[in-house]
Design an enzyme around this catalytic site. Structure first.
Site, PDB file in Angstrom:
ATOM      1  CG  ASP A  19     -29.302   7.190  19.947  1.00  0.00           C
ATOM      2  OD1 ASP A  19     -29.704   6.788  18.916  1.00  0.00           O
ATOM      3  OD2 ASP A  19     -28.322   6.497  20.477  1.00  0.00           O
ATOM      4  CG  HIS A  36     -35.472   9.244  11.620  1.00  0.00           C
ATOM      5  ND1 HIS A  36     -34.596   9.010  12.637  1.00  0.00           N
ATOM      6  CD2 HIS A  36     -34.945   8.382  10.844  1.00  0.00           C
ATOM      7  CE1 HIS A  36     -33.599   8.043  12.441  1.00  0.00           C
ATOM      8  NE2 HIS A  36     -33.715   7.809  11.379  1.00  0.00           N
ATOM      9  CG  LEU A 130     -34.407  28.324  23.094  1.00  0.00           C
ATOM     10  CD1 LEU A 130     -33.556  27.757  24.342  1.00  0.00           C
ATOM     11  CD2 LEU A 130     -35.651  27.182  23.105  1.00  0.00           C
TER      12      LEU A 130
END
Ligand code: IPE
Ligand code: IPE
Ligand code: MG
Length: 240
Positions: A19, A36, A130
């Site tokens: 955020d 972004h 991962l």
């Protein structure tokens, strides 16, 4: 386990609410999308650091069910950014033996993005260094409700009896089936709330909040969160 050897927390799954992109862009007098884009770069760094830290699962909140209600141009540019990442950045993931999985209501996404997601998931399905789980068009309430509907269907078809529904059985109807619950949840930008993210899965997760805005988050900040986690005493409701 003796008194001299305190139990060390194990960190298998990290979840992140990424955020603060909008506020970061504002600070720079730039358009929101610029925040972004910078946030996407941070994500790449954190994915690579997670491999180095030998973390097995990294779940990142990229776009919530509620984010659909943001201004149309922001939503469109976020879709464009995801399209770009899924087309161009994933090659690096394959090279690093990383698996990609998307959770959320993908039926709401543009069709070409849905196809891209399917392709990337398929191509990386056997990778095992991962697993990066991206929550896109994701909301925990919606996820739980969908699971409830699926379980009810099993019951009405007679495949399952209501009295036999256990927590494990119910978890298997969630999108995070086969993924262990997060050990650590990080939220950047100073907000201290969960914003409809992994409500079922975070029952015993350790929370770490930092005022750092997501585009400014880096390996050192990540390391701080991880060290804080190792210093926590997890009790899971038990007497020590
Ligand atoms: C998080 O950054 C990314 C998404 C929700 C897509 P924000 O865009 O929410 O950033 P702030 O909270 O406005 O600073
Ligand atoms: C949560 O951030 C969703 C993502 C980071 C993708 P928001 O910025 O949408 O959350 P609120 O509105 O501050 O709770
Ligand atoms: Mg926000």
């Amino acid at each position: 386990m003796t008194e001299d050897s305190p139990e060390i927390n194990s960190l298998t799954h990290v979840a992140i609410i990424m955020d603060g992109n909008g506020r970061w862009a504002k600070q720079q007098n730039k358009k929101t999308i610029f925040g972004h884009q910078e946030g996407a770069k941070t994500l790449q760094k954190i994915v690579e650091e997670s491999v180095r830290q030998k973390i097995k699962f990294l779940t990142v909140y990229a776009f919530s069910s509620e984010n659909w209600l943001r201004p149309k141009d922001e939503v469109e540019s976020l879709m464009g950014l995801m399209r770009h990442m899924l087309k161009n950045e994933v090659k690096k993931l394959y090279k690093k033996n990383i698996k990609l999985k998307i959770i959320g209501d993908r039926s709401l996404l543009p069709k070409d993005l849905q196809d891209l997601i399917q392709k990337v998931e398929k191509k990386s399905e056997n990778n095992d260094a991962l697993t990066v789980i991206m929550a896109i068009s994701y909301g925990a309430h919606q996820e739980i409700l969908t699971a409830v509907k699926k379980v009810s269907e099993q019951v009405s078809k007679g495949h399952l009896q209501a009295k036999d529904i256990t927590q494990d059985i119910f978890s298997d109807f969630l999108e995070t089936k086969d993924i262990p619950d997060p050990d650590l949840l990080i939220r950047t930008s100073g907000e201290q709330r969960i914003s409809n993210f992994l409500l079922w899965q975070c029952a015993y997760t350790e929370f770490y909040f930092t005022p750092v805005l997501w585009p400014d988050f880096n390996e050192t900040e990540y390391q701080k969160a991880i060290e804080t986690f190792y210093g926590r005493k997890r009790r899971f409701g038990l007497r020590e």
